[in-house]
Design a protein around this motif. Structure first.
Motif, PDB file in Angstrom:
ATOM      1  N   PRO A 279       0.807  -1.226   0.000  1.00 55.68           N
ATOM      2  CA  PRO A 279       0.000   0.000   0.000  1.00 55.68           C
ATOM      3  C   PRO A 279       0.838   1.272   0.000  1.00 55.68           C
ATOM      4  CG  PRO A 279      -0.131  -1.129   2.132  1.00 55.68           C
ATOM      5  CD  PRO A 279       0.545  -2.057   1.183  1.00 55.68           C
ATOM      6  N   ASP A 282       1.814   1.875  -3.629  1.00 53.32           N
ATOM      7  CA  ASP A 282       0.658   2.358  -4.382  1.00 53.32           C
ATOM      8  C   ASP A 282       0.349   3.819  -4.057  1.00 53.32           C
ATOM      9  OD1 ASP A 282       0.269   0.009  -5.750  1.00 53.32           O
ATOM     10  OD2 ASP A 282      -1.187  -0.807  -4.340  1.00 53.32           O
ATOM     11  N   ARG A 283       0.613   4.239  -2.822  1.00 54.18           N
ATOM     12  CA  ARG A 283       0.276   5.611  -2.416  1.00 54.18           C
ATOM     13  C   ARG A 283       1.371   6.614  -2.771  1.00 54.18           C
ATOM     14  NH1 ARG A 283      -1.822   7.748   3.545  1.00 54.18           N
ATOM     15  NH2 ARG A 283      -1.979   9.935   2.948  1.00 54.18           N
TER      16      ARG A 283
END
Length: 399
Positions: A279, A282-283
């Motif tokens: 994550p 992805d961020r």
């Protein structure tokens, strides 16, 4: 009742199969790495000769990597995994048995050469398969595949610590592990579609089919820079795999079983970092996360070298493990961004990365004869710093 989409079901099965093979590869790898002190005792060799033993595996790995993209092009990824993962397991059982029955450094190096060939070709094939699953899912998932490798190494290291504390010899331990893992290899290949399934480099694009085309990726600047990132993090990870347990035994005075537990702490930290990293990537994107990772690895490694305190050491090894977690899988994803010659680029990046395993063991082992293992690990810190400079190459190309 709604029938599941056949394609999505197939993709889920392939993803599960890739998870399995990464975990199996990690467990097999950690089985002998965590018992390196026991292997050294069986073979009755010096620290420098341990470096030569590891060199046998590294040379085998580089030999396998040189052929991997061509083998995958000919056989397809799943058939390649089935054949060469089995070969690697046979080598693990063999090196354990031979270290007790016929303790010879040359024979042990030969067995490790076979292991290196098997595991390196399996490594490229499973990364190619994982990259294709990642593209089909249209989301970042490669670090999770590598997290399963780390989970496998943690499990393998834990089993090694138990076996060592119970006085179970490496000759029995290794053979049992090799026999037990054959079934899961077959099952993972079945999940990925059997030996007729999986990705095949020749089917991806016409330009990927020729030997000349596959070799031309070595002239691509981005591919080489991604390889340097992979090399630096492979060195950070591999130096812990090769030397952490031995360093804590020889330089810090821990027992063989306690040395294996330090190895488990490192691999457990890497596993956590790979699960949590998806994550974050992805961020924030690949480059900022890789920069932070490299800095964490540098700080952790430097601390474990200079500070002789068990509590501080725990936090240092955790930082080293977390910092080493994402570099290699993200480099594999970056190498496979363009699927046209994904297998060739993954193979090239992996070959550069495995240079760490070729140069590292004899270099660190030789230096350790004069400085101690921990002091010799300053070389690893320098390589991590080099990889830090190359991280911008992992940025996704603009569509």
């Amino acid at each position: 009742m709604r029938t599941p989409n056949p394609l999505s079901m197939s993709l889920r099965r392939r993803r599960l199969g890739v998870y399995w093979i990464f975990a199996i590869n990690g467990l097999a790898f950690a089985t002998w790495m965590a018992r390196l002190p026991g292997l050294r005792d069986n073979l009755q060799v010096t620290t420098a000769e341990v470096g030569l033993f590891l060199l046998g595996g590294a040379v085998g790995a580089l030999s396998g990597l040189a052929l991997s993209s061509h083998i995958i092009a000919a056989l397809g990824s799943t058939r390649t995994i089935a054949l060469f993962a089995t070969l690697a397991l046979i080598a693990v059982g063999g090196v354990g048995a031979l270290s007790a029955l016929w303790p010879s450094l040359l024979i042990a190096m030969a067995a490790m050469f076979v292991f290196g060939v098997g595991t390196s070709i399996t490594d490229v094939a499973m990364n190619v398969e994982g990259a294709e699953v990642e593209r089909d899912l249209e989301r970042t998932i490669m670090p999770w595949f590598h997290a399963l490798f780390s989970l496998g190494t943690a499990l393998g290291g834990g089993l090694a610590a138990v076996a060592s504390s119970l006085g179970i010899g490496v000759e029995f331990h290794f053979v049992v592990i090799a026999l037990v893992l054959i079934g899961p290899v077959v099952y993972s290949v079945h999940l990925m579609g059997g030996t007729q399934g999986g990705s095949n480099a020749t089917s991806t694009a016409p330009g990927a089919s020729g030997v000349k085309s596959r070799l031309s990726v070595w002239a691509e600047g981005r591919t080489v820079l991604i390889g340097i990132v992979a090399l630096s993090m492979a060195f950070a990870e591999g130096s812990a795999n090769d030397w952490l347990a031995l360093a804590m035994v020889d330089d810090r005075g821990y027992t063989n079983a306690e040395g294996a537990l330090w190895f488990v702490l490192f691999t457990g930290s890497m596993t956590l970092g790979r699960f949590l990293g998806v994550p974050l990537i992805d961020r924030f994107g690949r480059v900022p996360i890789l920069v932070g990772s490299a800095l964490a690895a540098l700080i952790g490694l430097a601390t474990i070298i200079v500070v002789d305190n068990p509590v501080v050491g725990v936090f240092a090894v955790i930082a080293w493990g977390l910092g080493s977690a994402l570099g290699f899988p993200v480099a594999m994803s970056a190498a496979a961004d363009d699927p046209e010659r994904g297998a060739a680029r993954v193979s090239a990046v992996a070959t550069i990365a495995y240079g760490a395993f070729l140069v590292g063991p004899p270099l660190i082992g030789g230096l350790a004869e004069f400085t101690g293992i921990l002091t010799a690990l300053w070389v690893v810190a320098a390589v991590i710093a080099l990889g830090l400079l190359a991280t911008p190459a992992t940025r996704k190309p603009k569509a």
